[in-house]
Design a protein around this motif. Structure first.
Motif, PDB file in Angstrom:
ATOM      1  N   ASP A 298      -4.311  -8.103 -31.973  1.00 45.18           N
ATOM      2  CA  ASP A 298      -4.323  -8.794 -30.682  1.00 45.18           C
ATOM      3  C   ASP A 298      -3.051  -9.606 -30.424  1.00 45.18           C
TER       4      ASP A 298
ATOM      5  N   ASP B   3      -5.691 -18.422 -32.999  1.00 49.21           N
ATOM      6  CA  ASP B   3      -6.716 -18.830 -32.039  1.00 49.21           C
ATOM      7  C   ASP B   3      -6.275 -18.638 -30.597  1.00 49.21           C
ATOM      8  N   ASP B   4      -4.972 -18.611 -30.351  1.00 52.81           N
ATOM      9  CA  ASP B   4      -4.465 -18.438 -28.987  1.00 52.81           C
ATOM     10  C   ASP B   4      -4.673 -17.023 -28.457  1.00 52.81           C
ATOM     11  N   PHE B   5      -4.735 -16.041 -29.346  1.00 49.88           N
ATOM     12  CA  PHE B   5      -4.766 -14.653 -28.867  1.00 49.88           C
ATOM     13  C   PHE B   5      -5.908 -13.810 -29.409  1.00 49.88           C
ATOM     14  N   TYR B   6      -6.543 -14.233 -30.499  1.00 52.45           N
ATOM     15  CA  TYR B   6      -7.491 -13.331 -31.164  1.00 52.45           C
ATOM     16  C   TYR B   6      -8.725 -13.080 -30.293  1.00 52.45           C
ATOM     17  N   LYS B   7      -9.042 -11.779 -30.118  1.00 52.57           N
ATOM     18  CA  LYS B   7     -10.230 -11.375 -29.359  1.00 52.57           C
ATOM     19  C   LYS B   7     -11.114 -10.444 -30.200  1.00 52.57           C
ATOM     20  N   ASN B   8     -10.518  -9.301 -30.587  1.00 54.17           N
ATOM     21  CA  ASN B   8     -11.327  -8.298 -31.281  1.00 54.17           C
ATOM     22  C   ASN B   8     -10.706  -7.752 -32.560  1.00 54.17           C
TER      23      ASN B   8
ATOM     24  N   TYR C 199      -0.699  -7.329 -28.777  1.00 51.72           N
ATOM     25  CA  TYR C 199      -1.014  -7.132 -27.361  1.00 51.72           C
ATOM     26  C   TYR C 199      -0.623  -8.354 -26.531  1.00 51.72           C
ATOM     27  N   PHE C 200      -0.725  -9.531 -27.115  1.00 52.44           N
ATOM     28  CA  PHE C 200      -0.276 -10.770 -26.463  1.00 52.44           C
ATOM     29  C   PHE C 200       1.219 -10.678 -26.165  1.00 52.44           C
TER      30      PHE C 200
END
Length: 519
Positions: free
Chosen positions: A372, A363-368, A375-376
């Motif tokens: 992700d 939940d801290d990093f998920y976007k697409n 990429y974080f």
């Protein structure tokens, strides 16, 4: 065989002397014994005024009837493998870290000759590139702490302890000894090999695999995979290799491979990981905190393992603690900073270091995309590079300054070991707020468990981002085959199924067995 437990030794003795004390205490005569060996040795330092070694010894008597009064145990035997593989193709192993090398070992020991592809160089050449970087800052993207023969674990403390109760654990230890590791790893409660031993062992394993007909190809980065109807048909590096079996032991830093697999539709999930810093103390202070000053035993450099559950729901914990070691540059890409730790077998350096990490959830990093988390990590590593001065210096800060959110102006009694160098900085400027806040809350609490942990002069060096893979390449529980690509075996730490040398090696063994037993 039978087992003698809780043999408490409060003086420095040879193994033979310990054995003599044990049989005397249990009223066993020397001439009755067929063979014996130390099964386990640990240090009990719970009471600083009474530190002792605790041994467990396994013994076999010539007269089996006399064994009945003792605890009976079975000698270890590696499980029998039922070899069914009849494929005309050689299996391909991508990566020569612990997972890849042990997969290769099991295959050649059972008559199957794999091809191991490694993007980096052999360990002898890899050492030269790493030393070159420390001296000149010339960075090789394919030959560094992360990439090359032996994998990232080659330049670490070489820890082999694990909470994993796998039946293959003993096999891993025995193979390491066979190829040059000290025999004590078979029985020490917290075995380690050290970087200086690992570089030799890795070379010996490679030469053995080749002697049995396996191939180990260096400077061969896999760039693509050929699939038909969701089945592996070939891999591509500088050449195309047709195969129906790929053990994917790529390590947690093969980001380009992660991207290509995702583009090809291989099922990948994001997973939790952790980020933070490396913390350094004087090793003598850690020794005093763990052992006190009363014992006369010649004890090894002390280690520690600490955890704190913060009020915000996060967890802060130490990881990969390296007694008498150094903080090392572990980036795999240009213009980035990643820290890790390593020790030689003697663990005789001035400083102790450990990762100090905070958990990062999906939940801290998920976007697409499931990538992700990667990429974080990348963003944090680039920020560290910039904060360090854009010349591969790592940003470093005293604990006191970190707690007060101020840039360090000078170091105290603890001197940073990171090479090629460090820049005095304020790590709060780049760490995510939840990471900084959790570490600040944790340090004083961890000091209650290990006196001196919050020493004002302790050094924090950033950033540590590669403690585990940010993804999991999904696989079937029983067959270990990819959930949607037949013939692809996601393996080890990079695929999300291991967390260190021992568990990666065990996973390599498990994948190799599945390959051997598949018709």
């Amino acid at each position: 065989m039978f087992r003698l437990r809780n043999i408490k030794i409060r003086e420095d003795l040879t193994e033979e002397q310990v054995f003599q004390k044990a049989i005397k205490a249990n009223k066993i005569k020397q001439e009755e014994i067929e063979k014996w060996y130390i099964y386990k040795k640990s240090i009990d330092a719970r009471k600083k005024e009474d530190i002792y070694y605790n041994y467990t010894i396994d013994i076999k008597l010539k007269n089996k009837e006399k064994e009945k009064r003792f605890e009976q145990i079975e000698e270890y035997e590696f499980p029998k493998i039922e070899i069914k593989r009849k494929s005309q193709y050689k299996p391909v192993i991508i990566g020569s870290g612990p997972a890849g090398l042990f997969a290769g070992l099991i295959l050649v020991e059972n008559g199957i000759k794999p091809i191991i592809l490694e993007r980096g160089k052999c360990v002898e050449e890899r050492i030269k590139d790493i030393e070159e970087f420390k001296k000149t800052r010339k960075f090789n993207t394919k030959s560094n702490i992360q990439f090359g023969e032996g994998g990232a674990g080659t330049f670490s403390d070489g820890k082999l302890n694990t909470g994993n109760n796998s039946i293959y654990s003993r096999k891993v230890l025995e193979e390491f000894v066979k190829f040059g590791a000290p025999e004590e790893i078979l029985y020490m409660s917290k075995p380690h090999i050290g970087t200086d031993n690992l570089v030799k062992i890795v070379k010996n394993i490679r030469e053995y695999i080749i002697s049995k007909g396996g191939e180990v190809l260096f400077n061969e980065q896999v760039t693509d995979f050929e699939m038909q109807e969701n089945e592996i048909k070939a891999v591509k590096s500088s050449k195309k290799i047709e195969t129906d079996t790929v053990i994917l032991a790529i390590g947690h830093s093969a980001r380009d491979t992660f991207k290509r697999l995702y583009e090809l539709g291989v099922e990948i999930r994001p997973k939790n990981f952790a980020v933070g810093v490396r913390i350094e103390h004087l090793q003598k202070d850690i020794n005093n905190a763990q052992y006190g000053e009363k014992t006369k035993l010649k004890l090894p450099s002390a280690d520690y393992k600490l955890v704190y559950h913060a009020k915000n729901g996060r967890t802060c914990y130490t990881f990969c603690m390296c007694p008498g070691g150094q903080v090392i540059a572990s980036n795999s890409e240009e213009n980035s900073i990643v820290t890790n730790g390593m020790s030689n077998f003697a663990r005789d350096g001035v400083n102790a270091n450990s990762a100090l990490l905070v958990n990062v959830t999906v939940d801290d990093f998920y976007k697409n995309t499931p990538l992700d988390g990667m990429y974080f990590q990348e963003e944090l590593e680039k920020k560290a590079f910039e904060l360090g001065g854009k010349d591969y210096n790592a940003p470093a800060q005293k604990v006191e300054d970190f707690m007060f959110n101020q840039k360090t102006s000078e170091f105290g009694k603890v001197k940073p070991t990171y090479l090629p160098g460090v820049t005095k900085a304020n790590l709060n400027e780049i760490l995510p707020d939840f990471v900084s806040e959790t570490i600040k809350e944790a340090i004083p609490e961890l000091d209650k468990k290990l006196h001196g942990f919050a020493d004002n002069d302790a050094i924090l060096t950033g950033v540590e981002t590669r403690s585990s893979s940010p993804i999991q390449i999904t696989r079937e529980k029983e067959t270990l085959n990819s959930t949607n690509v037949k013939g692809l075996y996601p393996c080890g730490e990079g695929a999300g199924y291991a967390g260190g040398i021992m568990t990666a090696a065990i996973d390599g063994i498990k994948c190799a067995i599945q390959v051997l037993e598949k018709e």
